[in-house]
Design an enzyme around this catalytic site. Structure first.
Site, PDB file in Angstrom:
ATOM      1  N   THR A   1      71.804 -14.423  95.627  1.00 52.40           N
ATOM      2  CA  THR A   1      70.782 -13.817  96.528  1.00 52.40           C
ATOM      3  C   THR A   1      70.737 -14.922  97.356  1.00 52.40           C
ATOM      4  OG1 THR A   1      68.763 -14.273  96.424  1.00 52.40           O
ATOM      5  CG2 THR A   1      69.982 -12.553  95.610  1.00 52.40           C
TER       6      THR A   1
ATOM      7  N   LYS B   1      69.703 -21.936  95.912  1.00 52.66           N
ATOM      8  CA  LYS B   1      69.107 -23.033  96.620  1.00 52.66           C
ATOM      9  C   LYS B   1      68.139 -23.720  96.496  1.00 52.66           C
ATOM     10  CE  LYS B   1      72.388 -23.854  98.994  1.00 52.66           C
ATOM     11  NZ  LYS B   1      73.796 -22.974  98.281  1.00 52.66           N
TER      12      LYS B   1
ATOM     13  N   GLU C   1      73.776 -24.315  88.221  1.00 48.72           N
ATOM     14  CA  GLU C   1      75.472 -25.472  88.996  1.00 48.72           C
ATOM     15  C   GLU C   1      76.213 -25.034  89.881  1.00 48.72           C
ATOM     16  OE1 GLU C   1      77.666 -28.327  88.880  1.00 48.72           O
ATOM     17  OE2 GLU C   1      77.090 -27.867  86.577  1.00 48.72           O
TER      18      GLU C   1
ATOM     19  N   VAL D   1      74.918 -26.324  94.048  1.00 53.15           N
ATOM     20  CA  VAL D   1      75.237 -27.695  94.334  1.00 53.15           C
ATOM     21  C   VAL D   1      77.424 -27.514  94.157  1.00 53.15           C
ATOM     22  CG1 VAL D   1      76.276 -30.401  95.127  1.00 53.15           C
ATOM     23  CG2 VAL D   1      73.743 -29.082  94.070  1.00 53.15           C
TER      24      VAL D   1
ATOM     25  N   LEU E   1      82.437 -26.390  91.193  1.00 57.66           N
ATOM     26  CA  LEU E   1      82.507 -27.505  90.732  1.00 57.66           C
ATOM     27  C   LEU E   1      81.423 -28.181  89.961  1.00 57.66           C
ATOM     28  CD1 LEU E   1      83.561 -29.128  94.587  1.00 57.66           C
ATOM     29  CD2 LEU E   1      85.115 -28.768  92.737  1.00 57.66           C
TER      30      LEU E   1
ATOM     31  N   GLY F   1      84.117 -15.923 104.136  1.00 57.82           N
ATOM     32  CA  GLY F   1      83.060 -15.901 103.058  1.00 57.82           C
ATOM     33  C   GLY F   1      82.403 -16.664 103.079  1.00 57.82           C
TER      34      GLY F   1
ATOM     35  N   GLU G   1      76.830 -18.318 104.489  1.00 54.98           N
ATOM     36  CA  GLU G   1      75.775 -18.305 104.265  1.00 54.98           C
ATOM     37  C   GLU G   1      75.635 -16.889 104.904  1.00 54.98           C
ATOM     38  OE1 GLU G   1      74.662 -18.059 101.705  1.00 54.98           O
ATOM     39  OE2 GLU G   1      74.338 -20.197 101.151  1.00 54.98           O
TER      40      GLU G   1
ATOM     41  N   LYS H   1      71.067 -29.051  99.050  1.00 59.07           N
ATOM     42  CA  LYS H   1      72.320 -29.533  97.612  1.00 59.07           C
ATOM     43  C   LYS H   1      71.894 -31.116  97.818  1.00 59.07           C
ATOM     44  CE  LYS H   1      75.721 -26.528  99.236  1.00 59.07           C
ATOM     45  NZ  LYS H   1      76.952 -25.881  99.627  1.00 59.07           N
TER      46      LYS H   1
END
Length: 815
Positions: free
Chosen positions: A555, A579, A606, A609, A613, A664, A667, A682
Site C-alpha cells: 500500500t 516508502k 528494496e 527506491v 532495481l 500503473g 501512485e 526515495k
C-alpha cells in the site's frame, strides 16, 4: 500366537467394527489371535460425565445413559442378524440396567468414590467387547469371549492400578494353555484386584492390557490398530507435513509416547520389551499402510532424530536461593513433598551452582505443589535463605527424540538456534545422559510454531515454509500474487522454499486461511471475507503465530506503515514497497531497523527506491564493505520519467499523466509523484542507507507544479487543474527545446545537502538518453571517484515492483 488391540475409533460404530472383523478374520487364517478392544469412541468420556453429573445431583445423567444405551443397541442391531438379536439385546439391557443402578447410587449419595468410578468406567469395554465377540461369531465360529478381569490382577489403586504380574501371568498362561479357540476377544483397560474388585489400568490402558497378554504368552508380536498410519515424526494434527515412522526402537517409542505421542500408551512397552516382542502400529482404515514397527532391531537411519513431540499444560516451578548451595538434602525434601502429594514430576533441571532447582509438572497440580513446597521450606523462606517458589503456568515441553542422537554433534545447537530464529523463548532445558532426548520448556502459545519449525529443519529436506500476510492487492498486489502462483512449484523444487499466502486484505475485505489461500481463486475468496480491519488483521496474524511469518505491505498508506513495529516485535518479517516508514522521522526509521535486529525479523524495502532495481541492496553492500558514499545523483521516479519522455507537441501534459496512471506507473494519487514528495522520500532513504542522518524537511523540493494543482482534494479536480494550467507546462517544455535539453526530475545529495526538482538535462549528460519509465542512480564514493557506480533500469510498473517485493521475500527464505 498374535495379540491385536483395536482402539476406540476403530470400534466407534458398526461400520468401523465391520472393518475390524474383516482384519481379524483375515489374520485368523494364519494363526491364533487374541483381540483386545477399547470402548466405543467417546463412551468412556460419556461414562465419566454421567457419573460426575449423578454425584452432583444433576438428573441429566439419565440422558447420557440413554445415549450410551442407544449407541450400543444400534451397533448390535446392524452387526447381528435379526433372528439372533433377542437374547443379545436382553444381555445389553441387563448390563445397562446394572450401570443405571450404580449411577442412581451416586445420585442418591451425592458422591463418587474412585472405586465406584472404576466400576462405572469399565462398562464401556464390557459392552464393546461383548458386541464385537458376538459379531465375530457370525463368521468365525471358532471364537470366544473372555473377561480380562478374570486374568489380570492388580492392587486397589483405583484409576491407575498396578498390575501383579506374578499372579496375572500365571492366570493368563493357564487359561490359554487349555483354550482351543482360534480367536479370543477380551475387553481392554479393565482388571480386578485380588479380592475381585473392579480396577482400571489408566486412560489408554487397553494398549497395556494387550501388552500384558502378549508378554505373558510370549506372543509373536503385538499389533496396535488405531486411526493413524503409525507413530509420526510429529503430531499430524499440528504439523501437516509429519510423516509416519517406519522403524523405531522400544526406547524411542517410550520417549515419544511419554512426551505426548498418544498413539501408544506409555506403560505398554514394558511387558513386551522384556520378552523382545515387536509392536506393530497399524491403521484400521488403511490396513495396507506400512505402519510403525517397534523393536530392538537396528535399522540404518540417516536422520538421528526420530520424532519431535510435546506435552501441553505444563507448569514450571523454580525453587532458588543461597540457602540451597552446598546444603545436602534440599532436592530430597523437594521431591518428597511432591511425592507425598502424589504429584508427578515430568521435567527436572538444576543449575550447577545448586542455587536453583526447576521442575515441570501438570498445570492441574500447580496450586497444590506451590502451597506444599512453600510450607515445607517456610523456615528458610522466613530467613530469606530461599525465595518462595516461582510458578509459571501455561507452558509446554517440546522434545527431540532419537536413539542415535548421542552420536551426532550439534543437534542441541541446531534445535535451539532454529527456535531462536523464530523468536521462541526457551524457559528451561534438560538433556539426559543417554542423549536420547533433548527437552525444552516454552510458552504454550508457541508450540505450533516450534513444532513446525523444528520439523521443517529436521525432516523436510531443508524446505523452508514462508507464510505471507499481504496487505494491498491493487495493481502491484495482483501481479505479486500472480508471480507467487506461477513460481510456487519452481521455488519448492529448486530453492526449497514453500510459499503460502495466509491472508489477503484490501481496503474493504480481508480473508485468512491458516492452510494457505488457493491462489487460483483468491479474488473470489477475498470477496467472501470479513470487513477489512487493520487492528483485527494484526491480531489474527499474532494469534496464528506461524513460523517464518512475513507481513507484506503493498500500500501507500501511512497508517499501515505505522504497524510495522507491532509485527517486528513478534518476530514477523516486514517486506514493503511503502516508502512512508523509512522516510518518516529518523528516530522511527532507526527504531524499526533496531527492532529488526533485536527480534531477528528481517525488514526489507528494496522496492522503496527503483522498484525492482537492486539499488538499496547495492548501497548496503558498499557500506558493509567499508566504502563511503559522498554524492548521489539520480532520476528516481519512473512515473515522472515516463511523463516527461512522452510529453511533447502532440501529447498534452494532462493526457500523458492520465496514461501513466492507466499504465500503473503513478501512485493511486498522482500528486504524490508530481509533487516531488515521492522522489524526496526515495533520495532520503538512500541517504539514510548510506549512513547519513537526515529528515525529509531538510530536502529542498523545487516544485514545478502550480500550487492550485497540488491543493486539489480529488483526482478529478486534479486532472481538471492540469487542463487549466496547460500553458504552464507547455512553457516548461518549450524552454527545454530552446536549450536543446530534455526534462528530467532529478534528486541530488552532496556535502550533506539534498534537493529534488525538474532539471534541463543537456545532451552530454548520462541522464539525457534515459528512456521510458527507467530510473538511473549514480553513486560517487571513495572507491568510485572518477567514474560513478551506475544502476539503471525500469523503475516503475506493477510487474517490476511486484518482482522486487518477491525478491525480498526470497531473500528471507534464503537466510
Amino acid at each position: 500366537m498374535k495379540v491385536l488391540k483395536f482402539g476406540g475409533t476403530s470400534v466407534a460404530n458398526a461400520q468401523n467394527i465391520k472393518l475390524v472383523l474383516a482384519i481379524v478374520s483375515d489374520k485368523a487364517r494364519e494363526e491364533k489371535l487374541i483381540v483386545v478392544v477399547s470402548a466405543f469412541s467417546k463412551i468412556t468420556d460419556l461414562l465419566q460425565l454421567a457419573s460426575q453429573k449423578a454425584a452432583a445431583g444433576d438428573e441429566s445423567f439419565k440422558d447420557i445413559l440413554a445415549e450410551i444405551e442407544k449407541k450400543h443397541l444400534d451397533a448390535l442391531k446392524e452387526l447381528i442378524p435379526v433372528s439372533e438379536q433377542s437374547s443379545l439385546l436382553s444381555h445389553i439391557k441387563r448390563i445397562v440396567n446394572h450401570l443405571e443402578t450404580l449411577l442412581d447410587g451416586c445420585y442418591l449419595l451425592g458422591e463418587l468414590s474412585s472405586r465406584t468410578s472404576d466400576t462405572i468406567l469399565s462398562f464401556g469395554e464390557l459392552l464393546s467387547s461383548y458386541i464385537i465377540a458376538e459379531a465375530l461369531k457370525q463368521n468365525l465360529k471358532n471364537s470366544s469371549y473372555k473377561d480380562s478381569r478374570e486374568l489380570i490382577k492388580t492392587n486397589n489403586h483405583f484409576g491407575k492400578a498396578i498390575v501383579n504380574f506374578d499372579v496375572s501371568n500365571e492366570l493368563i498362561v493357564d487359561f490359554f494353555a487349555s483354550n482351543e479357540n482360534q480367536v479370543v476377544v477380551m475387553p481392554g483397560f479393565i482388571a480386578a484386584s485380588l479380592d475381585g474388585i473392579n480396577t482400571t489400568l489408566g486412560r489408554g490402558g487397553s494398549d497395556y492390557t494387550a501388552a500384558i497378554i502378549a508378554g505373558a504368552l510370549d506372543a509373536n508380536d503385538l499389533e496396535i490398530w488405531t486411526d493413524v498410519n503409525g507413530m509420526f515424526t510429529a503430531n499430524p494434527k499440528i504439523v501437516k507435513q509429519a510423516q509416519p515412522i517406519a522403524y523405531i526402537s522400544y526406547q524411542e517409542a517410550m520417549e515419544l509416547s511419554h512426551f505426548g505421542a498418544k498413539v501408544l500408551y506409555p506403560p505398554t512397552i514394558q511387558p513386551v520389551l522384556r520378552k523382545n516382542i515387536p509392536i506393530l502400529i497399524k491403521n484400521t482404515f488403511e490396513p495396507a499402510a506400512e505402519g510403525t514397527y517397534i523393536s530392538n532391531e537396528v535399522f540404518a537411519q540417516s536422520n538421528p532424530v526420530k520424532g519431535i513431540t510435546h506435552i501441553d499444560a505444563i507448569t514450571l516451578i523454580t525453587l532458588e536461593g543461597s540457602g540451597m548451595i552446598g546444603v545436602s538434602g534440599s532436592s530430597k525434601r523437594l521431591f518428597e513433598v511432591l511425592s507425598n502429594k502424589n504429584i508427578n514430576v515430568i521435567f527436572i533441571t538444576q543449575a550447577s551452582s545448586e542455587h536453583s532447582i526447576c521442575i515441570g509438572i501438570l498445570n492441574s497440580d500447580a496450586d497444590v505443589a506451590e502451597e506444599a513446597i512453600n510450607k515445607a521450606f517456610e523456615v528458610e523462606i522466613s530467613q530469606n535463605k530461599i525465595e518462595p517458589c516461582i510458578v509459571e503456568k501455561n507452558l509446554c515441553i517440546i522434545a527431540l527424540v532419537g536413539e542415535n542422537m548421542k552420536n551426532h554433534q550439534g543437534l542441541s545447537g541446531r534445535m535451539f538456534s532454529t527456535l531462536g530464529k523464530n523468536n521462541v523463548n526457551i524457559r528451561a532445558i534438560a538433556q539426559g545422559a543417554s542423549e536420547r532426548n533433548i527437552s525444552a520448556v516454552i510458552n504454550e502459545r508457541d508450540v505450533k510454531k516450534a513444532l513446525n519449525t523444528l520439523h521443517e529443519n529436521f525432516f523436510e529436506e531443508n524446505t523452508k515454509q514462508l507464510n505471507l500476510y499481504v496487505m494491498g492487492v491493487g495493481n502491484v498486489g495482483e501481479k505479486f500474487i500472480e508471480q507467487i502462483h506461477q513460481q510456487k512449484k519452481f521455488l519448492k523444487e529448486n530453492l526449497k522454499i514453500n510459499l503460502r499466502v495466509i491472508a489477503l486484505s484490501n481496503s474493504r475485505k480481508m480473508y485468512f486461511d491458516e492452510d494457505g489461500i488457493a491462489l487460483k481463486e483468491w479474488q473470489f475468496l477475498l470477496e467472501t471475507g470479513e470487513p477489512a480491519d487493520k487492528e483485527k488483521f494484526i491480531s489474527n496474524v499474532k494469534e496464528l503465530n506461524l513460523r517464518n511469518s512475513i507481513f507484506v505491505d503493498i500500500t501507500a498508506n501511512e497508517s499501515i506503515s505505522k504497524t510495522y513495529e507491532q509485527y517486528l516485535k513478534r518476530n514477523i518479517a516486514v517486506v514493503t514497497c511503502n516508502k512512508i516508514a523509512c522516510a518518516s522521522e529518523y528516530d522511527n526509521y532507526k527504531k524499526l531497523k533496531k527492532l529488526s535486529r533485536q527480534f531477528n525479523a528481517p525488514f526489507l524495502f528494496e522496492t522503496n527506491v527503483g522498484a525492482g532495481l537492486p539499488i538499496i541492496d547495492t548501497v548496503k553492500n558498499l557500506i558493509a564493505s567499508g566504502d563511503k558514499v559522498n554524492k548521489i545523483q539520480a532520476v528516481l521516479s519512473g512515473s515522472l520519467n515516463f511523463i516527461f519522455n512522452n510529453f511533447d507537441e502532440k501529447n498534452t501534459f494532462h493526457d500523458v499523466v492520465k496514461e501513466a496512471g492507466v499504465q500503473g506507473f503513478t501512485e493511486p494519487d498522482p500528486k504524490i509523484d508530481l509533487s516531488g514528495i515521492d522522489v524526496a522520500r526515495k533520495i532520503l532513504i538512500l541517504i539514510r542507507e548510506s549512513g547519513y542522518k537526515m529528515e525529509i524537511d531538510e530536502i529542498t523540493n523545487e516544485s514545478f507544479m502550480p500550487a492550485e494543482c497540488l491543493n486539489t482534494t480529488s483526482n478529478e479536480a486534479f486532472f481538471e487543474s492540469l487542463q487549466t494550467h496547460a500553458a504552464h507546462f507547455e512553457t516548461i517544455y518549450k524552454e527545454a527545446l530552446s536549450k536543446e535539453s530534455r526534462l528530467k526530475y532529478v534528486a541530488q545529495f552532496e556535502n550533506g545537502k539534498a534537493n529534488v526538482g525538474l532539471r534541463f538535462i543537456p545532451k552530454d549528460h548520462p541522464f539525457y538518453n534515459l528512456e521510458g519509465k527507467d530510473n538511473i542512480v549514480l553513486f560517487f564514493t571513495d572507491r568510485y571517484v572518477d567514474q560513478p557506480l551506475l544502476i539503471k533500469g525500469a523503475g516503475a510498473g506493477a510487474a517490476v515492483t511486484a518482482s522486487g517485493i518477491f525478491a525480498d521475500v526470497i531473500r528471507i527464505g534464503n537466510v
